[in-house]
Scaffold this motif. Structure first.
Motif, PDB file in Angstrom:
ATOM      1  N   ALA A 157     -44.307-102.227 -33.461  1.00  0.00           N
ATOM      2  CA  ALA A 157     -44.558-102.489 -34.872  1.00  0.00           C
ATOM      3  C   ALA A 157     -45.990-103.000 -34.978  1.00  0.00           C
ATOM      4  CB  ALA A 157     -43.579-103.501 -35.443  1.00  0.00           C
ATOM      5  N   GLN A 158     -46.890-102.098 -35.323  1.00  0.00           N
ATOM      6  CA  GLN A 158     -48.313-102.437 -35.388  1.00  0.00           C
ATOM      7  C   GLN A 158     -48.708-102.674 -36.830  1.00  0.00           C
ATOM      8  OE1 GLN A 158     -50.867 -99.646 -33.405  1.00  0.00           O
ATOM      9  NE2 GLN A 158     -52.718-100.847 -33.749  1.00  0.00           N
ATOM     10  N   ASP A 159     -49.270-103.821 -37.089  1.00  0.00           N
ATOM     11  CA  ASP A 159     -49.600-104.212 -38.459  1.00  0.00           C
ATOM     12  C   ASP A 159     -50.527-103.200 -39.116  1.00  0.00           C
ATOM     13  OD1 ASP A 159     -49.328-106.122 -40.582  1.00  0.00           O
ATOM     14  OD2 ASP A 159     -51.427-106.647 -40.242  1.00  0.00           O
ATOM     15  N   ASN A 160     -50.211-102.843 -40.348  1.00  0.00           N
ATOM     16  CA  ASN A 160     -50.991-101.918 -41.161  1.00  0.00           C
ATOM     17  C   ASN A 160     -51.119-100.544 -40.512  1.00  0.00           C
ATOM     18  OD1 ASN A 160     -52.391-101.327 -43.565  1.00  0.00           O
ATOM     19  ND2 ASN A 160     -54.378-101.626 -42.578  1.00  0.00           N
ATOM     20  N   GLY A 219     -44.804 -93.983 -45.248  1.00  0.00           N
ATOM     21  CA  GLY A 219     -43.469 -93.423 -45.095  1.00  0.00           C
ATOM     22  C   GLY A 219     -43.408 -92.128 -44.311  1.00  0.00           C
ATOM     23  N   ALA A 220     -44.567 -91.526 -43.987  1.00  0.00           N
ATOM     24  CA  ALA A 220     -44.557 -90.290 -43.209  1.00  0.00           C
ATOM     25  C   ALA A 220     -44.012 -90.551 -41.809  1.00  0.00           C
ATOM     26  CB  ALA A 220     -45.968 -89.710 -43.120  1.00  0.00           C
ATOM     27  N   VAL A 221     -43.236 -89.605 -41.299  1.00  0.00           N
ATOM     28  CA  VAL A 221     -42.654 -89.707 -39.963  1.00  0.00           C
ATOM     29  C   VAL A 221     -43.265 -88.631 -39.081  1.00  0.00           C
ATOM     30  CG1 VAL A 221     -40.532 -89.580 -38.593  1.00  0.00           C
ATOM     31  CG2 VAL A 221     -40.503 -90.641 -40.862  1.00  0.00           C
ATOM     32  N   GLY A 222     -43.777 -89.053 -37.914  1.00  0.00           N
ATOM     33  CA  GLY A 222     -44.416 -88.127 -36.996  1.00  0.00           C
ATOM     34  C   GLY A 222     -43.850 -88.222 -35.602  1.00  0.00           C
ATOM     35  N   ALA A 223     -44.211 -87.236 -34.779  1.00  0.00           N
ATOM     36  CA  ALA A 223     -43.743 -87.170 -33.394  1.00  0.00           C
ATOM     37  C   ALA A 223     -44.859 -87.649 -32.471  1.00  0.00           C
ATOM     38  CB  ALA A 223     -43.349 -85.732 -33.043  1.00  0.00           C
ATOM     39  N   GLY A 224     -44.621 -88.777 -31.799  1.00  0.00           N
ATOM     40  CA  GLY A 224     -45.618 -89.317 -30.883  1.00  0.00           C
ATOM     41  C   GLY A 224     -45.910 -88.350 -29.738  1.00  0.00           C
ATOM     42  N   ILE A 271     -46.394 -97.429 -41.876  1.00  0.00           N
ATOM     43  CA  ILE A 271     -46.018 -98.600 -42.686  1.00  0.00           C
ATOM     44  C   ILE A 271     -47.246 -99.302 -43.266  1.00  0.00           C
ATOM     45  CG2 ILE A 271     -43.872 -99.005 -41.424  1.00  0.00           C
ATOM     46  CD1 ILE A 271     -45.468-101.413 -40.078  1.00  0.00           C
ATOM     47  N   GLY A 272     -48.421 -98.698 -43.103  1.00  0.00           N
ATOM     48  CA  GLY A 272     -49.635 -99.341 -43.578  1.00  0.00           C
ATOM     49  C   GLY A 272     -50.473 -98.409 -44.435  1.00  0.00           C
ATOM     50  N   GLN A 273     -51.722 -98.786 -44.623  1.00  0.00           N
ATOM     51  CA  GLN A 273     -52.658 -97.952 -45.373  1.00  0.00           C
ATOM     52  C   GLN A 273     -52.736 -96.571 -44.733  1.00  0.00           C
ATOM     53  OE1 GLN A 273     -54.269 -98.571 -48.203  1.00  0.00           O
ATOM     54  NE2 GLN A 273     -55.278 -96.588 -48.193  1.00  0.00           N
ATOM     55  N   SER A 274     -52.639 -95.560 -45.528  1.00  0.00           N
ATOM     56  CA  SER A 274     -52.503 -94.178 -45.054  1.00  0.00           C
ATOM     57  C   SER A 274     -53.551 -93.806 -44.015  1.00  0.00           C
ATOM     58  CB  SER A 274     -52.599 -93.234 -46.241  1.00  0.00           C
ATOM     59  OG  SER A 274     -51.742 -93.659 -47.281  1.00  0.00           O
ATOM     60  N   PRO A 275     -53.156 -93.588 -42.751  1.00  0.00           N
ATOM     61  CA  PRO A 275     -54.123 -93.240 -41.704  1.00  0.00           C
ATOM     62  C   PRO A 275     -54.381 -91.730 -41.665  1.00  0.00           C
ATOM     63  CG  PRO A 275     -51.979 -93.568 -40.713  1.00  0.00           C
ATOM     64  CD  PRO A 275     -51.808 -93.797 -42.198  1.00  0.00           C
ATOM     65  N   ILE A 279     -37.117 -97.933 -46.188  1.00  0.00           N
ATOM     66  CA  ILE A 279     -38.314 -98.182 -45.377  1.00  0.00           C
ATOM     67  C   ILE A 279     -38.610 -99.672 -45.245  1.00  0.00           C
ATOM     68  CG2 ILE A 279     -39.989 -98.016 -47.262  1.00  0.00           C
ATOM     69  CD1 ILE A 279     -41.824 -96.534 -45.181  1.00  0.00           C
ATOM     70  N   GLU A 280     -38.144-100.470 -46.183  1.00  0.00           N
ATOM     71  CA  GLU A 280     -38.389-101.908 -46.091  1.00  0.00           C
ATOM     72  C   GLU A 280     -37.738-102.504 -44.845  1.00  0.00           C
ATOM     73  OE1 GLU A 280     -34.593-101.285 -48.378  1.00  0.00           O
ATOM     74  OE2 GLU A 280     -36.596-100.397 -48.383  1.00  0.00           O
ATOM     75  N   ARG A 281     -36.721-101.864 -44.313  1.00  0.00           N
ATOM     76  CA  ARG A 281     -36.099-102.355 -43.081  1.00  0.00           C
ATOM     77  C   ARG A 281     -37.016-102.168 -41.871  1.00  0.00           C
ATOM     78  NH1 ARG A 281     -31.289-103.198 -45.308  1.00  0.00           N
ATOM     79  NH2 ARG A 281     -30.436-101.651 -46.747  1.00  0.00           N
ATOM     80  N   LEU A 282     -37.965-101.262 -41.995  1.00  0.00           N
ATOM     81  CA  LEU A 282     -38.933-101.019 -40.927  1.00  0.00           C
ATOM     82  C   LEU A 282     -40.234-101.767 -41.167  1.00  0.00           C
ATOM     83  CD1 LEU A 282     -38.409 -97.153 -40.571  1.00  0.00           C
ATOM     84  CD2 LEU A 282     -37.380 -98.968 -39.182  1.00  0.00           C
ATOM     85  N   SER A 283     -40.691-101.788 -42.409  1.00  0.00           N
ATOM     86  CA  SER A 283     -42.003-102.379 -42.697  1.00  0.00           C
ATOM     87  C   SER A 283     -42.016-103.895 -42.535  1.00  0.00           C
ATOM     88  CB  SER A 283     -42.457-102.001 -44.109  1.00  0.00           C
ATOM     89  OG  SER A 283     -41.554-102.497 -45.075  1.00  0.00           O
ATOM     90  N   VAL A 284     -40.836-104.548 -42.568  1.00  0.00           N
ATOM     91  CA  VAL A 284     -40.801-106.011 -42.443  1.00  0.00           C
ATOM     92  C   VAL A 284     -40.538-106.475 -41.010  1.00  0.00           C
ATOM     93  CG1 VAL A 284     -39.998-106.277 -44.817  1.00  0.00           C
ATOM     94  CG2 VAL A 284     -38.321-106.181 -42.953  1.00  0.00           C
ATOM     95  N   LEU A 285     -40.443-105.555 -40.064  1.00  0.00           N
ATOM     96  CA  LEU A 285     -40.148-105.957 -38.693  1.00  0.00           C
ATOM     97  C   LEU A 285     -41.261-106.832 -38.130  1.00  0.00           C
ATOM     98  CD1 LEU A 285     -38.724-102.653 -37.154  1.00  0.00           C
ATOM     99  CD2 LEU A 285     -37.461-104.711 -37.840  1.00  0.00           C
ATOM    100  N   PRO A 286     -40.928-107.790 -37.254  1.00  0.00           N
ATOM    101  CA  PRO A 286     -41.965-108.611 -36.617  1.00  0.00           C
ATOM    102  C   PRO A 286     -42.968-107.721 -35.887  1.00  0.00           C
ATOM    103  CG  PRO A 286     -39.786-109.519 -36.180  1.00  0.00           C
ATOM    104  CD  PRO A 286     -39.567-108.190 -36.822  1.00  0.00           C
ATOM    105  N   ARG A 287     -44.233-108.067 -35.993  1.00  0.00           N
ATOM    106  CA  ARG A 287     -45.279-107.266 -35.350  1.00  0.00           C
ATOM    107  C   ARG A 287     -45.286-107.531 -33.844  1.00  0.00           C
ATOM    108  NH1 ARG A 287     -44.399-105.209 -39.856  1.00  0.00           N
ATOM    109  NH2 ARG A 287     -46.079-104.986 -41.392  1.00  0.00           N
ATOM    110  N   GLY A 288     -45.473-106.461 -33.086  1.00  0.00           N
ATOM    111  CA  GLY A 288     -45.553-106.604 -31.643  1.00  0.00           C
ATOM    112  C   GLY A 288     -46.842-107.283 -31.231  1.00  0.00           C
ATOM    113  N   THR A 289     -46.784-108.051 -30.168  1.00  0.00           N
ATOM    114  CA  THR A 289     -47.959-108.809 -29.718  1.00  0.00           C
ATOM    115  C   THR A 289     -48.705-108.106 -28.593  1.00  0.00           C
ATOM    116  OG1 THR A 289     -46.523-110.058 -28.208  1.00  0.00           O
ATOM    117  CG2 THR A 289     -46.962-111.016 -30.381  1.00  0.00           C
ATOM    118  N   GLY A 290     -48.170-107.014 -28.077  1.00  0.00           N
ATOM    119  CA  GLY A 290     -48.845-106.274 -27.026  1.00  0.00           C
ATOM    120  C   GLY A 290     -49.863-105.300 -27.590  1.00  0.00           C
TER     121      GLY A 290
END
Length: 305
Positions: A94-97, A172-177, A194-198, A215-226
């Protein structure tokens, strides 16, 4: 003499018209008023065969897939869902923005969950053929593409000269890593914006769909620290209960979702209402709207229409 009389009559009519105050412009409807005035034909039902239900402890996230834009990836995602691939895996980033990403957290290939009937490698589907593909164009220019609009209800861009189109990385776009190689994705690692459109990711990663509910269930997740927002400890990961195709669920367990069609006069009015906000709070209408700022309403189908 007739010509003089006719000219005088025309002059008198024009003078009378000029002296009349101009007709007051019709009051522009708000977005809510436009939606309230919509007819059943302005909406489309989501296809259960192209709808994913992601179940978390916090609730349900619904994803609409886009087979016209990424047919091989969508077919693989269907196979993975039918094989229960994601059940018991996790959200690992979960990477911020930026994005939330899920899949198998194991880094070593030998420890990763088998893909079952799904393919291990797919061709890159960064773009698709523009000829014959649905495209409802926006009136404004875009810094990322010659033309932008909506393709089958998904934010999209198009280059008519090259004959290609692609789905855009809007919220909200979903992509394949994928890895470095363009053909290194298979749909098992998915992410959602979940952030400004990249938009710099456009035509560099395969976009397979968009979140239409929860989508709010995903956008509010704690951000990863790694690095890149990955969770550094196993206990930080968010468990996935299941991912199912809507077509695999009993009808009573599906959400009767409808998306507003983008190929109607009503949607064109909605776009204009957002391009030029005329409600009392706005003092200066923008006269422009970015592709990713156009709302794409989704609702539960009314029981009575």
């Amino acid at each position: 003499m007739r010509r003089v009389v006719l000219t005088a009559a025309l002059f008198a009519a024009a003078t009378a018209f000029a002296q009349q105050p101009p007709a007051a412009p019709a009051k522009a409807r708000s977005m809510q008023e436009i939606l309230d005035a919509s007819a059943p034909a302005d909406w489309r039902d989501l296809d259960p065969a192209n709808t994913l239900y992601l179940e978390l402890d916090s609730g349900r996230v619904v994803i609409e897939l886009a087979p016209h834009a990424a047919p091989e990836h969508v077919a693989n995602i269907r196979a993975l869902a039918k094989g229960r691939y994601w059940d018991g895996l996790s959200i690992n980033r979960a990477q911020d923005n930026f994005v939330v990403q899920w899949g198998d957290p194991a880094e070593e290939e030998a420890k990763r969950k088998p893909l079952g009937e799904a393919k291990a490698r797919l061709p890159a589907e960064f773009t698709f053929g523009a000829k014959g593909a649905p495209f409802d164009r926006l009136p404004d220019v875009d810094g990322w593409a010659p033309e932008v609009g909506f393709s089958a209800g998904f934010p999209a861009a198009r280059d008519p000269r090259r004959g290609i189109a692609w789905l855009a990385h809007c919220y909200g776009a979903v992509g394949a890593g994928r890895d470095v190689a363009p053909d290194s994705s298979n749909g098992s690692e998915l992410y959602v914006v979940i952030g400004q459109s990249p938009r710099q990711l456009d035509r560099n990663i395969t976009v397979v769909g968009r979140v239409v509910h929860g989508i709010e269930r995903l956008s509010v997740l704690p951000r990863g620290t790694g690095p890149l927002g990955f969770y550094e400890k196993a206990e930080q990961r968010v468990p996935i209960r299941s991912i199912r195709l809507g077509s695999e669920l009993p009808a009573g367990e599906r959400l009767p979702l409808q998306a507003l069609r983008t190929d109607t006069a009503l949607f064109a009015e909605l776009v204009e209402s957002r391009r030029n906000r005329r409600d009392a709070w706005y003092q200066t209408p923008a006269g422009h709207i970015d592709l990713c700022n156009v709302p794409l309403p989704v609702r539960e189908k009314p029981t009575k229409q």
